[in-house]
Structure formats: C-alpha cells, structure tokens
Design a protein around this motif. Structure first.
Motif, PDB file in Angstrom:
ATOM      1  N   CYS A 168       1.045  -1.173   0.037  1.00  0.00           N
ATOM      2  CA  CYS A 168       0.103   0.019  -0.118  1.00  0.00           C
ATOM      3  C   CYS A 168       0.845   1.295  -0.272  1.00  0.00           C
ATOM      4  O   CYS A 168       0.612   2.313  -0.735  1.00  0.00           O
ATOM      5  CB  CYS A 168      -0.854  -0.112   1.305  1.00  0.00           C
ATOM      6  N   ILE A 175      -5.612  -2.411   0.334  1.00  0.00           N
ATOM      7  CA  ILE A 175      -5.475  -3.224   1.205  1.00  0.00           C
ATOM      8  C   ILE A 175      -6.859  -3.990   1.437  1.00  0.00           C
ATOM      9  O   ILE A 175      -7.825  -3.350   1.606  1.00  0.00           O
ATOM     10  CB  ILE A 175      -5.216  -2.897   2.535  1.00  0.00           C
ATOM     11  N   GLU A 196      -6.561   2.084   1.768  1.00  0.00           N
ATOM     12  CA  GLU A 196      -5.865   2.718   0.734  1.00  0.00           C
ATOM     13  C   GLU A 196      -5.136   3.949   0.992  1.00  0.00           C
ATOM     14  O   GLU A 196      -5.243   4.398   1.987  1.00  0.00           O
ATOM     15  CB  GLU A 196      -7.110   3.360  -0.271  1.00  0.00           C
ATOM     16  N   MET A 208      -2.091   6.740   5.037  1.00  0.00           N
ATOM     17  CA  MET A 208      -2.942   5.580   4.775  1.00  0.00           C
ATOM     18  C   MET A 208      -4.072   5.471   5.632  1.00  0.00           C
ATOM     19  O   MET A 208      -4.007   5.691   6.892  1.00  0.00           O
ATOM     20  CB  MET A 208      -2.136   4.302   4.898  1.00  0.00           C
TER      21      MET A 208
END
Length: 501
Positions: A168, A175, A196, A208
């Motif tokens: 990621c 993910i 994401e 993230m």
C-alpha cells in the motif's frame, strides 16, 4: 428415551425455503441500493469524510455479499457427496487455540467496525474509539503506529500484514485482507482490514487510512459450517462403503445359482427350484434376508429362508454366520426343530444381540415328505391343483428372543405337481407404524405374524397363475410382478420349490 425438550418448548425448526428466498430477494435489493449510494460517494480521495463514506459503503457491500452467500447455503442445504475418485482439497491449517474471548456483540455475526489513519508526513495516528475496543486497547493509550501494529498480531500472520502495508505504501495498492490479533486478555480475534493510500501532489504516499472490522464470529460460523459439511461427506462416504461391502458380502453368501435349479443334481431331479432377492425400495442399505437350497449327503434337500433384523454390513455378517451354521448342522443330519434351537442359542450368545426369524425345511424325496420348523417366521404356502393354503406352523419364537427356547417340528406329505413357496415378511407393503414396531421389539413376533398373514393372503390369490406356470422360475416371476414394485420398508426373499416326481 424421551426428548429433553418439553411439549411447551419444541425443537427449533429451519425456516421454510420460501422465507429464505424472500430474505435473499430483500438482501439483493438492499445491495443494489447500497451500490447506488457508493457510486454517488466522492471518489477523488481528497475529502476525508468522503473517503470514510466510501469505505463504509465498500464494507457494507462486503457484508451484504456474505449474507447473500450464507442465505443461499441455508436454502440449498449441504452439497452433494463427492464421488469416490474425487480428490479432496487440502484443508486450511488449524487456527491456534487460545483462551476464549468474549465476543464484542455477545456472539452476534454482526461485526464491530473501527477506522484508523496514519499520516506519514506528520507521524500522527488517528483511531476511532471502536478500533480500541476491537484490539482490546486502553482508550487512554496512544494509538499504535504502523511499525507498532504488528506487535499485537499473531506471529504466523505478521508477514501477511507487513506485505499488505508495504504494497500500500510503496506501490499504492489497496489493502483487503485478514489477520489475527492477540488481545491483552489472551483472546484471539480475526480482523478484516480494508484500506487505501492517500497520495500527495507529487504522487508519493502521504498517509494511509483503513477500516477494520472484527470478523471472529463470522469466521467461526464459517468453520462450523465447513466442518459440518465435511462430516456429512464422511458419513455419506462411510455409508456408501458399508453398502458396497454389504452387497459384496451378500452376493458371496447367497446361493450362486440363477434361474431354475434341479435337486438332487445327480440322477433325476425331484425338485424344481427358483428364488429371488428383492431389495428394499425405501432404504439403500442391505438387510439380513436370505434364501438357501442345499443338497444333503443322504439325498434330502434343505430349503430355508430367514431374516435378521437391521441393515448394513454388520447385519449381513450376522446373516452369513446363521446361514453357515444352518448349513453345517443340516449336513450332519440335524433335524429342523433341533436345528432352530441351536440357531437360537447361537444368536443369543452372539456379541451383538439381534433378533431373527427363519423357516427350515427338509424334503425327503423317497417318501415325498416335508419336515419343517419355524422361528417367528411366516409359514410355507402349499399350492395344489389351483388352490393354496398356509401350512399349520409348529411352535417357535424368534431367534434370539429368549434363552433355551424349544422349537416344534411338523411333517407334511407332498404330491407330484405340488408347489411350495417360502418367503420373508419384507414382501408386505410399507407400514406407517413401522417405527413403533422397531421401537417395541418384544412385540415384533406378533406383528410379523400379522404381516406374514397379510402377505400370505395376496400370495394365495396367485394360485390360478401358479397352476398355469410351467417352471418354478415362472412362479417367481409372477411373485415379482405382484410384489416387485411395492413400496417395501425391508428387503425380501422368495423361494419356490416345485415337486416334479
């Protein structure tokens, strides 16, 4: 044994298929509505609230897809048993045992959902309060960084989580996967993560975000369904194997001759013989019915039919034991009445107690007489000149019913052209109270006599057709035409002996 459930609290019943179909339709309509909401959610990734809305929509779609699949399994039932040559797939490695942990929702399959965001530029971490509960963390403690998160993950699953996070952050891959965590109290939970990367203007990963849900109860339920399905497959495979063994055993034990048989085989035949085994139409299991015809050393002919209660390989094995003992004792000259007493003692002393019925006849050609005995079995039927009658049975209780039983013996003169018919009680149509009969074995002797009388009435009505028959085999065909398609709850045998000279 009576059920532990009272009449006021009956056992729960599965929902009817119509109700399940209605739930499936509702689920699919809801899934379509949710998909429309998801398409309307912002997709540019710049608005944190928009990302959160879209993530929740994705999660809802996952759960609705799971619910649709589970409802379909409930409607369709367990899968069919695999064929024997099919190779079983390898099973997943077992989940390590751990101290049980209370479910976040009291055992509900609905899962808790938490969220998190890790800012790589400022090293700030933001967790929702629900995520603290999922991971069993103190809400006052700081949230775990991406480097610290693997510390709560089981050793076996750390490489998987590390790989997903790395993909990621470096390759900007979404993910979507699972890992197991060890909570401070010792409980193991399964967590599903969807996430994401958030990219900055130059295309590098700035942060993230992820949505995490506790799917422990859902996975436990899925494992239970899978284990139950595997158990059903094993049971079906064992039943198929037992059936095959029972069939092979039965074919090895019953007389190998087909069609008509003349006994004695040396010299002019005095008996024209034919027999047929009729399997149950309501059970795939083989029963303990047998028929037999044997030429004895002194020129007499042994005729017998019998039935050992139950089904399966064990019963077929017991039938083979009885038939072998019957043949052996008849060969050394044991009379039918005494022979029944020895069989009763043999069955009474067996390691697996059972009940059996039998009729044993010894035909003496030089005097055309039939000496016979019975053990709780329908008496032979004698047909002469287009009419038939049931022979008067001597005393005899079921084999294995009581120790030291004494069996009577009767003698019947025969004439050329006479036809003798022996049968087991499975020829009788299916009785609706059969379950009660099986549960009350002490009354089985009386019940089987009643059923034997019912079958005898239909068999005696075939006397005109038997008179027109040329061979014993023709008579057996007539019986099969009359009873072959009957809905029988048990196997059956019929043996016809026609006096020729």
């Amino acid at each position: 044994m009576p059920s532990h459930l009272s009449a006021d609290h009956p056992a729960a019943q599965p929902p009817p298929n119509g109700s399940v179909d209605a739930l499936i339709s509702q689920t699919r309509r809801l899934r379509g509505d949710m998909d429309a909401v998801r398409r309307d959610a912002p997709a540019d990734g710049t608005d944190p609230e928009g990302r959160w809305q879209r993530a929740l929509c994705d999660l809802a779609m996952h759960q609705l897809n799971d619910l649709d699949a589970h409802l379909a399994q409930l409607r369709d039932g367990p899968p069919p048993a695999p064929v024997e040559h099919e190779v079983e797939h390898e099973t997943a490695p077992p989940v390590p045992r751990a101290v049980p942990d209370a479910s976040p929702r009291g055992g509900s399959l609905l899962s808790r959902v938490g969220s998190a965001e890790w800012n790589l530029l400022t090293d700030e971490v933001s967790w929702s309060g629900e995520l603290y509960q999922i991971l069993g963390r103190d809400p006052a403690a700081p949230p775990l960084t991406l480097d610290e998160l693997p510390s709560v993950v089981l050793d076996e699953d750390r490489p998987r989580l590390t790989s997903m996070v790395t993909d990621c952050l470096i390759d900007a891959k979404p993910i979507d996967g699972e890992f197991r965590i060890l909570r401070p109290g010792g409980g193991v939970r399964t967590v599903h993560i969807m996430g994401e990367p958030v990219l900055d203007v130059d295309g590098s990963t700035a942060s993230m975000w992820a949505v995490l849900r506790d799917v422990s109860e859902l996975r436990r339920s899925q494992r239970t369904v899978s284990e139950t399905r595997d158990s059903l497959r094993r049971q079906r495979h064992e039943a198929q194997t037992e059936h095959r063994l029972a069939v092979e055993f039965q074919e090895a034990v019953l007389p190998p001759w087909r069609g008509s048989l003349l006994l004695p085989q040396q010299g002019p035949g005095t008996l024209d013989l034919a027999a047929r085994y009729l399997p149950s139409s309501t059970s795939a299991l083989i029963g303990g019915d047998w028929y037999d015809a044997l030429e004895l050393p002194d020129g007499d002919t042994l005729l017998s039919v019998g039935d050992l209660t139950g089904h399966g390989a064990a019963v077929t094995s017991g039938m083979a034991m009885l038939l072998g003992a019957l043949r052996g004792m008849a060969v050394v000259g044991t009379e039918p009445g005494r022979l029944m007493a020895w069989l009763n003692q043999l069955l009474d002393a067996s390691a697996q107690p059972a009940l059996g019925s039998a009729v044993c006849c010894r035909y003496r050609p030089e005097r055309r007489t039939l000496v016979w005995a019975q053990a709780g079995h329908p008496a032979p039927l004698l047909f002469r000149n287009g009419t038939g009658r049931m022979l008067t049975p001597p005393d005899g209780v079921l084999l294995g019913a009581t120790s030291g039983a004494v069996y009577g013996q009767a003698e019947e003169p025969l004439e050329p052209g006479d036809l003798l018919l022996l049968h087991t009680d499975g020829l009788v149509p299916l009785r609706r109270d059969s379950a009660r009969r099986d549960a009350a074995k002490p009354h089985r002797d009386t019940t089987e006599r009643e059923e034997g009388t019912a079958a005898a009435g239909r068999l005696l009505a075939l006397a005109p057709r038997f008179r027109e028959a040329r061979t014993a085999q023709d008579c057996v065909r007539t019986v099969v035409e009359e009873f072959g398609e009957t809905e029988r709850e048990d196997d059956a045998c019929v043996l016809v002996a026609r006096v020729t000279t």
